[in-house]
Design an enzyme around this catalytic site. Sequence first.
Site, PDB file in Angstrom:
ATOM      1  N   LYS A  24       0.637  -1.028   0.031  1.00  0.00           N
ATOM      2  CA  LYS A  24      -0.187  -0.164  -0.131  1.00  0.00           C
ATOM      3  C   LYS A  24       0.943   1.171  -0.439  1.00  0.00           C
ATOM      4  O   LYS A  24       1.444   1.423   0.677  1.00  0.00           O
ATOM      5  CB  LYS A  24      -1.242   0.098   1.611  1.00  0.00           C
ATOM      6  CG  LYS A  24      -1.596   1.418   1.525  1.00  0.00           C
ATOM      7  CD  LYS A  24      -2.280   0.994   2.790  1.00  0.00           C
ATOM      8  CE  LYS A  24      -3.269   3.013   3.039  1.00  0.00           C
ATOM      9  NZ  LYS A  24      -3.566   2.702   4.486  1.00  0.00           N
TER      10      LYS A  24
ATOM     11  N   ASP B 156      -3.040  10.604   2.802  1.00  0.00           N
ATOM     12  CA  ASP B 156      -3.783   9.695   3.757  1.00  0.00           C
ATOM     13  C   ASP B 156      -4.531  11.156   4.529  1.00  0.00           C
ATOM     14  O   ASP B 156      -4.645  10.975   5.711  1.00  0.00           O
ATOM     15  CB  ASP B 156      -3.827   8.416   4.042  1.00  0.00           C
ATOM     16  CG  ASP B 156      -4.860   8.149   4.843  1.00  0.00           C
ATOM     17  OD1 ASP B 156      -6.327   8.411   3.597  1.00  0.00           O
ATOM     18  OD2 ASP B 156      -5.660   7.438   5.135  1.00  0.00           O
TER      19      ASP B 156
ATOM     20  N   LYS C 283      -9.881  12.864   7.764  1.00  0.00           N
ATOM     21  CA  LYS C 283      -9.404  12.902   9.334  1.00  0.00           C
ATOM     22  C   LYS C 283      -9.427  14.125  10.333  1.00  0.00           C
ATOM     23  O   LYS C 283      -9.020  14.841   9.470  1.00  0.00           O
ATOM     24  CB  LYS C 283      -8.051  12.002   8.540  1.00  0.00           C
ATOM     25  CG  LYS C 283      -8.097  10.588   8.979  1.00  0.00           C
ATOM     26  CD  LYS C 283      -6.252  10.492   8.939  1.00  0.00           C
ATOM     27  CE  LYS C 283      -6.614   8.914   7.547  1.00  0.00           C
ATOM     28  NZ  LYS C 283      -6.656   7.494   9.188  1.00  0.00           N
TER      29      LYS C 283
ATOM     30  N   ASP D 209       1.625   6.602   5.159  1.00  0.00           N
ATOM     31  CA  ASP D 209       0.552   5.410   4.919  1.00  0.00           C
ATOM     32  C   ASP D 209       1.084   4.406   3.982  1.00  0.00           C
ATOM     33  O   ASP D 209       0.564   3.805   3.478  1.00  0.00           O
ATOM     34  CB  ASP D 209      -0.769   6.754   4.754  1.00  0.00           C
ATOM     35  CG  ASP D 209      -1.463   5.460   5.063  1.00  0.00           C
ATOM     36  OD1 ASP D 209      -1.508   4.482   5.785  1.00  0.00           O
ATOM     37  OD2 ASP D 209      -2.624   5.712   4.823  1.00  0.00           O
TER      38      ASP D 209
ATOM     39  N   ASP E 158     -12.246   6.724   3.837  1.00  0.00           N
ATOM     40  CA  ASP E 158     -10.646   7.085   4.460  1.00  0.00           C
ATOM     41  C   ASP E 158     -10.684   5.320   4.804  1.00  0.00           C
ATOM     42  O   ASP E 158      -9.637   4.998   5.089  1.00  0.00           O
ATOM     43  CB  ASP E 158     -10.843   7.833   5.988  1.00  0.00           C
ATOM     44  CG  ASP E 158      -9.895   7.861   6.510  1.00  0.00           C
ATOM     45  OD1 ASP E 158      -8.926   7.481   5.791  1.00  0.00           O
ATOM     46  OD2 ASP E 158      -9.638   7.859   8.114  1.00  0.00           O
TER      47      ASP E 158
ATOM     48  N   GLU F  61      -9.254   3.609   2.164  1.00  0.00           N
ATOM     49  CA  GLU F  61      -9.267   4.072   0.827  1.00  0.00           C
ATOM     50  C   GLU F  61      -7.865   2.502   0.764  1.00  0.00           C
ATOM     51  O   GLU F  61      -7.524   2.099  -1.242  1.00  0.00           O
ATOM     52  CB  GLU F  61      -8.317   5.497   0.857  1.00  0.00           C
ATOM     53  CG  GLU F  61      -7.238   5.044   0.995  1.00  0.00           C
ATOM     54  CD  GLU F  61      -6.827   4.942   2.735  1.00  0.00           C
ATOM     55  OE1 GLU F  61      -7.893   5.446   3.531  1.00  0.00           O
ATOM     56  OE2 GLU F  61      -5.478   4.707   2.796  1.00  0.00           O
TER      57      GLU F  61
ATOM     58  N   ARG G 247      -7.659  -0.479   1.266  1.00  0.00           N
ATOM     59  CA  ARG G 247      -8.028  -1.811   0.611  1.00  0.00           C
ATOM     60  C   ARG G 247      -8.443  -1.642  -0.630  1.00  0.00           C
ATOM     61  O   ARG G 247      -8.300  -1.715  -1.194  1.00  0.00           O
ATOM     62  CB  ARG G 247      -9.322  -2.166   1.357  1.00  0.00           C
ATOM     63  CG  ARG G 247     -10.019  -0.894   1.746  1.00  0.00           C
ATOM     64  CD  ARG G 247     -11.354  -2.112   2.993  1.00  0.00           C
ATOM     65  NE  ARG G 247     -10.568  -1.234   4.085  1.00  0.00           N
ATOM     66  CZ  ARG G 247     -11.203  -0.582   5.499  1.00  0.00           C
ATOM     67  NH1 ARG G 247     -12.047  -1.922   5.787  1.00  0.00           N
ATOM     68  NH2 ARG G 247     -10.811  -0.981   6.729  1.00  0.00           N
TER      69      ARG G 247
HETATM   70  N1  BES Z   1      -3.983   4.689   7.082  1.00  0.00           N
HETATM   71  C1  BES Z   1      -5.299   4.409   7.472  1.00  0.00           C
HETATM   72  C2  BES Z   1      -4.443   3.175   8.595  1.00  0.00           C
HETATM   73  C3  BES Z   1      -3.562   4.072   9.583  1.00  0.00           C
HETATM   74  C4  BES Z   1      -4.244   4.551  11.181  1.00  0.00           C
HETATM   75  C5  BES Z   1      -2.887   3.613   9.550  1.00  0.00           C
HETATM   76  C6  BES Z   1      -3.592   4.613  12.259  1.00  0.00           C
HETATM   77  C7  BES Z   1      -1.392   4.368  10.988  1.00  0.00           C
HETATM   78  C8  BES Z   1      -2.183   4.857  11.926  1.00  0.00           C
HETATM   79  C9  BES Z   1      -5.844   4.117   6.970  1.00  0.00           C
HETATM   80  O1  BES Z   1      -6.333   4.246   5.743  1.00  0.00           O
HETATM   81  C10 BES Z   1      -7.567   4.438   7.483  1.00  0.00           C
HETATM   82  O2  BES Z   1      -7.594   5.619   7.254  1.00  0.00           O
HETATM   83  N2  BES Z   1      -8.214   3.697   8.048  1.00  0.00           N
HETATM   84  C11 BES Z   1      -9.330   3.385   9.419  1.00  0.00           C
HETATM   85  C12 BES Z   1     -10.485   2.631   8.544  1.00  0.00           C
HETATM   86  C13 BES Z   1     -11.644   2.979   9.223  1.00  0.00           C
HETATM   87  C14 BES Z   1     -12.157   4.634   8.354  1.00  0.00           C
HETATM   88  C15 BES Z   1     -13.166   1.597   8.474  1.00  0.00           C
HETATM   89  C16 BES Z   1      -9.231   3.621  10.635  1.00  0.00           C
HETATM   90  O3  BES Z   1      -8.315   2.653  10.637  1.00  0.00           O
HETATM   91  O4  BES Z   1      -9.776   4.658  11.231  1.00  0.00           O
HETATM   92 ZN    ZN Z   2      -4.531   4.923   4.714  1.00  0.00          ZN
HETATM   93 MN    MN Z   3      -7.413   5.645   5.313  1.00  0.00          MN
END
Ligand code: BES
Ligand code: ZN
Ligand code: MN
Length: 496
Positions: A259, A264, A271, A282, A341, A343, A345
């Site tokens: 990824k 992000d 966010k 990210d 968010d 994204e 996946r």
């Molecule tokens: N890049 C983030 C995950 C992340 C969060 C990595 C904190 C490192 C530290 C990912 O893209 C994300 O935002 N995931 C969301 C998914 C949710 C919207 C289902 C998350 O984990 O909040």
């Molecule tokens: Zn992300």
């Molecule tokens: Mn995200």
Amino acid sequence: MKIGFIDNAVAKNTKTQALVLLVGTDKKLSAAGQALNKQSGGAIAKAIATSKFSGKRGQNISVIMPQASKVERVLVIGTGEAKKITPATLENIGGSIVSFSNHAGVKDAVVLVESGDAGRIAHGAELRSYRFDKYFTKKTPEEKAALESLRFASGNAKLAEKSYAALKPLAEGVFLTRDLVSEPANIINPETLSERAVAELEKLGVEVEVLGEPEMYKLGFGALLGVGQGSANESKLVIMKYNGLGKGSKAAPIAFVGKGVTFDTGGISIKPAGGMEEMKWDMGGSGVVIGLMRTLAGRKAKVNAVGVVGLVENMPDGNAQRPGDVVTSYSGQTIEVLNTDAEGRLVLADALWYTQKHFKPKIIVDLATLTGAIIVALGTSRAGLFSNNDKLAEQIAKVGEKVDEPVWRLPLAEVYDKQINSDIADMQNIGKDREAGSITAAQFLQRFVNDVPWAHLDIAGVAWSKKDSDICPKGGTAYGVRLLNELVAEYYEGNK
Ligand code: BES
Ligand code: ZN
Ligand code: MN
């Protein structure tokens, strides 16, 4: 920092600011240690006997030597129980030599290595000496780090040097990953990251292909392109091919997918401001894949390997993807994007399908800073592992322990998979509620691999560290490079 190797006999007459003595939990001094103790008028033994020093790892004492002595000081460093010493602990010892020397303001040191592979210790020292300091314009080199030269004295300097040199490509891969992850997002975007991959890998004989938006559009990468659509920076797919079994070899490769979200923001599902700067890393999964390819090619690994990284920037914009949009992935499956968010996946969906379809690999391992939920579950000392194949999962778990990049396996199952069924498309990109967020994300990925043995590493908790470890200063860790290099070496090289 310069690293060198000398024979024990030479060490006795070498001028140096500091000598490093390695002492275990038996607190016994080596022959060389005893000689030094004599020179110090018994101060070393006394310091050990009268302090809390017990020889455990992480402990250390600094002893100032008398005026007449050739060395200014002796650093005594705890190595732990002798019978528990592994290559990983040797690396940690090497790392702690660097941090302690820096702490003590030592510029030049010689380490007396009585037993154990001095090359390994030096490798650990090298890993710990990494710095990302290019943006300091005011610090003098001395302020940046004290230690400039570290020499290892052992019974066989040639052998130690050889062992160190064999590990050099690994250190280079780790450093490349740490560099890429540490760069801010105004420097590393999909285009510049793809350029770095080309520049770093082609010179080592890796074939690097870069697809831009028009090419991906033609292929039908609706999931990946939807994520990048709000960004001024063009999305890219980078395909890295390394044929270690010979240029003409038709043997199926092993594949690594990463990824690479170079920033992000969350997109329209934006966010909160606090901590958003962390989302520059990210792209950590793609950074690991690029660094790993560099290591494999650098050490001429006998394996065919491909790396595929999906590079996008997730931004809110007039053109950005909206919550509720439905996109068609490269696999043909449709996705309702309920949260922009989630994204990573979406990016991996197309990258995984591409990898499986074009390379028919023996295995696929993907890495992604995929979910905050994995940090809730496992914290920052273990990556989450998901797999459709017990053998591959066991191999990864085993090498993870060995190189000190441990993982913990979490389940995949029908009950979780159901959570991502959508009312209007083949699937939705988040679960129906907040439960088991890392697992539903992995279930989503699984829908984009068929029967190929596949493993997913959620490295959100480990790609970046807020504190120093023995072999890594705070910042990008490159967690996964050493793990997957070992996986290749142990299970997939040659005829394995
Ligand atoms: N890049 C983030 C995950 C992340 C969060 C990595 C904190 C490192 C530290 C990912 O893209 C994300 O935002 N995931 C969301 C998914 C949710 C919207 C289902 C998350 O984990 O909040
Ligand atoms: Zn992300
Ligand atoms: Mn995200």
